[in-house]
Design a protein around this motif. Structure first.
Motif, PDB file in Angstrom:
ATOM      1  N   SER A 159     -10.981   2.557 -52.961  1.00 44.26           N
ATOM      2  CA  SER A 159     -11.091   2.550 -54.424  1.00 44.26           C
ATOM      3  C   SER A 159     -12.512   2.873 -54.864  1.00 44.26           C
ATOM      4  O   SER A 159     -13.485   2.736 -54.112  1.00 44.26           O
ATOM      5  CB  SER A 159     -10.689   1.179 -54.967  1.00 44.26           C
TER       6      SER A 159
ATOM      7  N   VAL B 295     -14.082   1.132 -56.989  1.00 41.01           N
ATOM      8  CA  VAL B 295     -14.772  -0.152 -57.094  1.00 41.01           C
ATOM      9  C   VAL B 295     -15.501  -0.466 -55.791  1.00 41.01           C
ATOM     10  O   VAL B 295     -16.595  -1.052 -55.807  1.00 41.01           O
ATOM     11  CB  VAL B 295     -13.769  -1.274 -57.427  1.00 41.01           C
TER      12      VAL B 295
ATOM     13  N   TYR C  39      -5.918  -4.809 -53.478  1.00 41.69           N
ATOM     14  CA  TYR C  39      -5.821  -4.544 -54.909  1.00 41.69           C
ATOM     15  C   TYR C  39      -6.825  -3.468 -55.295  1.00 41.69           C
ATOM     16  O   TYR C  39      -7.893  -3.328 -54.685  1.00 41.69           O
ATOM     17  CB  TYR C  39      -6.083  -5.823 -55.714  1.00 41.69           C
ATOM     18  N   ASN C  40      -6.475  -2.684 -56.284  1.00 41.23           N
ATOM     19  CA  ASN C  40      -7.369  -1.650 -56.802  1.00 41.23           C
ATOM     20  C   ASN C  40      -7.689  -2.007 -58.251  1.00 41.23           C
ATOM     21  O   ASN C  40      -7.073  -1.530 -59.192  1.00 41.23           O
ATOM     22  CB  ASN C  40      -6.705  -0.273 -56.719  1.00 41.23           C
ATOM     23  N   SER C  41      -8.619  -2.918 -58.391  1.00 40.30           N
ATOM     24  CA  SER C  41      -9.002  -3.408 -59.707  1.00 40.30           C
ATOM     25  C   SER C  41     -10.396  -4.002 -59.609  1.00 40.30           C
ATOM     26  O   SER C  41     -10.908  -4.217 -58.504  1.00 40.30           O
ATOM     27  CB  SER C  41      -8.000  -4.457 -60.193  1.00 40.30           C
ATOM     28  N   LEU C  42     -10.997  -4.259 -60.748  1.00 36.24           N
ATOM     29  CA  LEU C  42     -12.331  -4.854 -60.779  1.00 36.24           C
ATOM     30  C   LEU C  42     -12.201  -6.362 -60.675  1.00 36.24           C
ATOM     31  O   LEU C  42     -11.711  -7.009 -61.604  1.00 36.24           O
ATOM     32  CB  LEU C  42     -13.054  -4.476 -62.066  1.00 36.24           C
TER      33      LEU C  42
ATOM     34  N   LEU D 229     -10.063  -6.027 -51.471  1.00 30.69           N
ATOM     35  CA  LEU D 229     -10.185  -4.821 -52.287  1.00 30.69           C
ATOM     36  C   LEU D 229      -9.698  -3.604 -51.492  1.00 30.69           C
ATOM     37  O   LEU D 229      -9.991  -3.465 -50.300  1.00 30.69           O
ATOM     38  CB  LEU D 229     -11.644  -4.624 -52.707  1.00 30.69           C
TER      39      LEU D 229
ATOM     40  N   SER E  29     -13.221 -10.249 -60.855  1.00 30.69           N
ATOM     41  CA  SER E  29     -14.187 -10.987 -61.664  1.00 30.69           C
ATOM     42  C   SER E  29     -14.914 -12.055 -60.851  1.00 30.69           C
ATOM     43  O   SER E  29     -16.010 -12.474 -61.211  1.00 30.69           O
ATOM     44  CB  SER E  29     -13.477 -11.652 -62.851  1.00 30.69           C
TER      45      SER E  29
ATOM     46  N   THR F 169      -2.973 -12.843 -61.297  1.00 23.67           N
ATOM     47  CA  THR F 169      -3.008 -11.477 -61.821  1.00 23.67           C
ATOM     48  C   THR F 169      -3.278 -10.470 -60.714  1.00 23.67           C
ATOM     49  O   THR F 169      -2.578  -9.457 -60.590  1.00 23.67           O
ATOM     50  CB  THR F 169      -4.077 -11.350 -62.917  1.00 23.67           C
ATOM     51  N   LEU F 170      -4.283 -10.732 -59.895  1.00 22.36           N
ATOM     52  CA  LEU F 170      -4.617  -9.798 -58.817  1.00 22.36           C
ATOM     53  C   LEU F 170      -3.546  -9.785 -57.730  1.00 22.36           C
ATOM     54  O   LEU F 170      -3.303  -8.756 -57.096  1.00 22.36           O
ATOM     55  CB  LEU F 170      -5.986 -10.148 -58.221  1.00 22.36           C
TER      56      LEU F 170
ATOM     57  N   GLU G 127      -6.444 -15.731 -62.705  1.00 26.28           N
ATOM     58  CA  GLU G 127      -7.048 -14.525 -62.129  1.00 26.28           C
ATOM     59  C   GLU G 127      -6.447 -14.226 -60.757  1.00 26.28           C
ATOM     60  O   GLU G 127      -6.146 -13.071 -60.434  1.00 26.28           O
ATOM     61  CB  GLU G 127      -8.567 -14.719 -62.014  1.00 26.28           C
TER      62      GLU G 127
ATOM     63  N   ILE H 254      -0.990  -7.485 -59.046  1.00 24.52           N
ATOM     64  CA  ILE H 254      -1.461  -6.101 -58.985  1.00 24.52           C
ATOM     65  C   ILE H 254      -1.445  -5.567 -57.556  1.00 24.52           C
ATOM     66  O   ILE H 254      -1.153  -4.397 -57.306  1.00 24.52           O
ATOM     67  CB  ILE H 254      -2.886  -5.998 -59.567  1.00 24.52           C
TER      68      ILE H 254
END
Length: 272
Positions: free
Chosen positions: A147, A149, A199-202, A143, A204, A250-251, A247, A254
């Protein structure tokens, strides 16, 4: 339904045979069998034996029914296991055991770890170094430490009144990047086989993958992902494997790549 009907026919036939066996025994005592088979001792013995066998089987028919029930339960368990393998689920573990995961890393051609940060990276370091030595691809997803998050996850780890200075995403990510830098410089390993992205995302789930074998957990309040229950999944083509591989992909798409040899400058220079 078919089993009950079959059992009814079986019982009817056995009860009839048992009743006949009793009738044969009575007829023999009364001397009536001599009228059917005069002087036929062998025939009498045969009738008596068959009748006795029918009587014994009749008494045991409930036991056979119980065996049928056991067989049905075994079949149900077998179907459930087969369905679990189709879905990819191998087992559920109370936490991530490093030695179990490292058994798969030892032979893997691609290793991927997705987490906010990797609290157990120091314990994995040697095995990841061995993977780089044999030119396996090692992909690390962390992460982005600056961020929003990261702050939210820190708050979640401090939930339930628990506080630990080591449970800090920002410092944890930086510590991980320092370990990864050591990993490629200690033995002058080729850094090209180590791919690191932030990554700068939530996220899962946290995923520890070796080839097509996965250990997957979720982010619970007050608990590290590696200390949470782990889904052990086999097969990227299985139902669960496809979902978590998607998943990861995807990350990975990103994420922004970080040079492990110059990670401090990269973190400052690359804004997500």
């Amino acid at each position: 339904m078919a089993s009950r009907l079959r059992r009814t026919f079986e019982r009817t036939g056995l009860y009839t045979a048992a009743c006949l066996s009793i009738a044969v025994a009575v007829a023999d005592l009364a001397g009536w069998l001599d009228l059917i088979a005069p002087g036929g001792t062998i025939q009498k013995i045969t009738l008596l034996v068959l009748g006795s066998m029918a009587l014994v089987v009749t008494l045991e028919v409930d036991g056979f029914a119980k065996l049928d029930e056991i067989d049905a339960k075994v079949d149900a368990v077998r179907r459930a296991v087969a369905q679990g393998f189709e879905q990819g689920l191998v087992a559920v573990h109370p936490n991530l055991a490093n030695e179990d995961y490292l058994r798969y890393v030892k032979q893997a051609r691609q290793v991927t770890i997705l987490n906010t940060w990797i609290p157990n990276l120091q314990r994995l370091k040697e095995s990841l170094g061995d993977a780089l030595d044999r030119r396996a691809e090692v992909r690390i997803l962390l992460l982005y430490p600056n961020s929003m998050v990261a702050s939210l996850r820190d708050d979640a780890l401090r939930a339930r009144g628990r506080s630990n200075p080591e449970w800090n995403v920002r410092s944890g990510v930086r510590h991980n990047l320092g370990i990864l830098k050591e990993l490629v410089t200690e033995k002058r390993r080729r850094a090209g086989h180590l791919k690191v992205k932030v990554y700068n995302s939530l996220p899962s789930a946290a995923v520890y993958k070796a080839d097509t074998h996965y250990y997957v957990s979720v982010f619970l309040h007050g608990q590290l992902a590696i200390e949470s229950p782990q889904l052990e999944i086999q097969g990227s083509g299985s139902l669960l494997g496809r979902q978590f591989q998607q998943e990861l992909d995807t990350l990975w798409e990103i994420g922004v790549e970080i040079d492990p040899l110059d990670w401090e400058r990269d973190l400052e220079r690359k804004r997500l």
